[in-house]
Design a protein around this motif. Structure first.
Motif, PDB file in Angstrom:
ATOM      1  N   ALA A  67       0.811  -1.073   0.004  1.00  0.00           N
ATOM      2  CA  ALA A  67       0.095   0.062  -0.036  1.00  0.00           C
ATOM      3  C   ALA A  67       0.908   1.066   0.023  1.00  0.00           C
ATOM      4  N   TYR A  68       2.109   1.119   0.392  1.00  0.00           N
ATOM      5  CA  TYR A  68       2.906   2.280   0.569  1.00  0.00           C
ATOM      6  C   TYR A  68       3.857   2.379  -0.552  1.00  0.00           C
ATOM      7  N   PHE A  69       3.978   1.621  -1.426  1.00  0.00           N
ATOM      8  CA  PHE A  69       4.924   1.351  -2.343  1.00  0.00           C
ATOM      9  C   PHE A  69       4.755   2.348  -3.441  1.00  0.00           C
ATOM     10  N   ALA A  87       2.740   8.337   1.407  1.00  0.00           N
ATOM     11  CA  ALA A  87       1.429   8.365   2.259  1.00  0.00           C
ATOM     12  C   ALA A  87       1.218   9.670   2.449  1.00  0.00           C
ATOM     13  N   LEU A  88      -0.145   9.676   3.295  1.00  0.00           N
ATOM     14  CA  LEU A  88      -0.704  11.091   3.684  1.00  0.00           C
ATOM     15  C   LEU A  88      -0.581  11.081   5.152  1.00  0.00           C
ATOM     16  N   LEU A  89       0.058  12.565   5.540  1.00  0.00           N
ATOM     17  CA  LEU A  89      -0.129  12.708   7.062  1.00  0.00           C
ATOM     18  C   LEU A  89      -1.386  12.929   7.410  1.00  0.00           C
ATOM     19  N   PRO A  90      -1.515  13.047   8.990  1.00  0.00           N
ATOM     20  CA  PRO A  90      -0.733  12.301   9.924  1.00  0.00           C
ATOM     21  C   PRO A  90      -0.918  10.798  10.050  1.00  0.00           C
ATOM     22  N   ASP A  91      -1.681  10.176   9.598  1.00  0.00           N
ATOM     23  CA  ASP A  91      -1.871   9.068   9.857  1.00  0.00           C
ATOM     24  C   ASP A  91      -1.569   7.840   9.056  1.00  0.00           C
ATOM     25  N   PHE A  92      -0.714   8.280   7.953  1.00  0.00           N
ATOM     26  CA  PHE A  92      -0.165   7.487   6.801  1.00  0.00           C
ATOM     27  C   PHE A  92      -1.526   6.817   6.081  1.00  0.00           C
ATOM     28  N   GLU A  93      -2.191   7.587   5.472  1.00  0.00           N
ATOM     29  CA  GLU A  93      -3.201   7.086   4.666  1.00  0.00           C
ATOM     30  C   GLU A  93      -2.537   6.715   3.326  1.00  0.00           C
ATOM     31  N   THR A  94      -3.096   5.603   2.949  1.00  0.00           N
ATOM     32  CA  THR A  94      -2.442   5.049   1.796  1.00  0.00           C
ATOM     33  C   THR A  94      -3.129   5.400   0.476  1.00  0.00           C
ATOM     34  N   ARG A 112      -0.947  17.426   2.770  1.00  0.00           N
ATOM     35  CA  ARG A 112      -0.639  16.236   3.610  1.00  0.00           C
ATOM     36  C   ARG A 112       0.427  15.229   3.098  1.00  0.00           C
ATOM     37  N   ARG A 113       1.246  15.179   1.857  1.00  0.00           N
ATOM     38  CA  ARG A 113       1.795  14.387   1.190  1.00  0.00           C
ATOM     39  C   ARG A 113       3.189  14.147   1.681  1.00  0.00           C
ATOM     40  N   LEU A 114       3.135  12.857   1.867  1.00  0.00           N
ATOM     41  CA  LEU A 114       4.577  12.590   2.437  1.00  0.00           C
ATOM     42  C   LEU A 114       5.352  11.553   1.348  1.00  0.00           C
ATOM     43  N   TYR A 115       6.509  11.755   0.945  1.00  0.00           N
ATOM     44  CA  TYR A 115       7.437  11.105  -0.174  1.00  0.00           C
ATOM     45  C   TYR A 115       8.551  10.464   0.752  1.00  0.00           C
ATOM     46  N   ILE A 116       8.854   9.105   0.655  1.00  0.00           N
ATOM     47  CA  ILE A 116       9.818   8.433   1.360  1.00  0.00           C
ATOM     48  C   ILE A 116      10.788   7.908   0.407  1.00  0.00           C
ATOM     49  N   VAL A 212      10.293  13.724   2.479  1.00  0.00           N
ATOM     50  CA  VAL A 212       9.841  14.978   2.452  1.00  0.00           C
ATOM     51  C   VAL A 212       8.458  15.254   2.559  1.00  0.00           C
ATOM     52  N   PHE A 213       8.079  16.415   3.477  1.00  0.00           N
ATOM     53  CA  PHE A 213       6.601  16.811   3.777  1.00  0.00           C
ATOM     54  C   PHE A 213       6.570  18.361   4.067  1.00  0.00           C
ATOM     55  N   SER A 214       5.262  18.655   4.212  1.00  0.00           N
ATOM     56  CA  SER A 214       5.266  20.200   4.309  1.00  0.00           C
ATOM     57  C   SER A 214       5.688  20.641   5.664  1.00  0.00           C
TER      58      SER A 214
END
Length: 247
Positions: A67-69, A87-94, A112-116, A212-214
């Protein structure tokens, strides 16, 4: 003169013959290339087992929920260099393109975007201390030189070094003087309407990571880092949805 006239008279015929010949040859070449490409073995760096993606990076075997890939990249020999997740912050929505594509892809700014990203150290031979030197110009007399350990302020448990020109501010997490995490965030001097932060740390002696995140989520950096490590270690984040990567 007669020779030139004869050449000019037959030129259209020559051009037409050349074009016809090219039209015959090009499809044959494309077909041959396609066949050659089809025979080329595909590199299987990412293997799916159930809900997990298994892969090897820098000699370390890892698994992350599908789901995170997001993707990855390999070198010319087919060896994996990096793997990307989101994922999306804060709850790591996929990611689910029927529900939240806008926030993942189309939204202006980071939201809310989070790139890892995970990187093989073997491929780049980069350590956290080297990342700090490369990004702050420790040996080049830039804003960090001679200031390490003497920050402009302490904020959210981080040493903060403010940019002296239009560049990101530097944030360090240095418990007992040892740098564990380094982050760059948009500064007031940059005048960016939607600033973001890039967080970098060593996941292991074989893999280093960045996210990377806001900048809006900077106060929650500890929770974000801890949750990312859970994701990298194949664990799920409580509260995250069960979406799959449908990109």
């Amino acid at each position: 003169m007669k020779l030139l006239k004869a050449i000019n008279r037959h030129r259209p015929i020559c051009i037409r013959r050349y074009l016809v010949l090219m039209l015959l040859i090009v499809p044959l070449l494309l077909a041959a290339c396609g066949e050659s490409h089809a025979k080329k073995p595909k590199k299987k760096n990412f293997i799916q087992h159930g809900d997990y993606i298994h892969f090897e990076l820098g000699g370390e075997k890892l698994k992350v929920r599908k789901a995170y890939f997001r993707g990855g990249g390999e070198n010319q020999w087919g060896v994996l260099k990096y793997a990307d997740f989101w994922a999306l912050l804060p709850d790591f929505e996929t990611y689910d393109k029927t529900k939240n594509r806008y926030e993942f892809v189309d939204r202006l700014g980071w939201g809310r975007r989070l790139y890892i990203s995970l990187h093989a150290r073997k491929a780049s031979r980069v350590s956290l201390s080297e990342i700090i030197e490369l990004n702050t110009g420790k040996n080049g007399g830039k804003r960090f030189s001679g200031k390490l350990g003497r920050p402009d302020e302490i904020k959210y448990g981080l040493e903060v070094y403010h940019a002296t020109y239009k560049a990101p501010d530097d944030y360090l997490y240095r418990p007992e003087g040892k740098t564990v995490m380094y982050m760059k965030c948009g500064s007031k001097k940059m005048d960016v309407p939607r600033p973001h932060c890039k967080m970098m740390w060593d996941h292991s002696d074989k893999v280093y990571a960045d996210a990377v995140f806001s900048k809006d989520y900077l106060p929650q950096w500890r929770e974000i880092l801890a949750d990312i490590e859970q994701v990298i270690n194949g664990q799920d984040i409580q509260g995250a949805n069960d979406g799959v990567n449908n990109q």
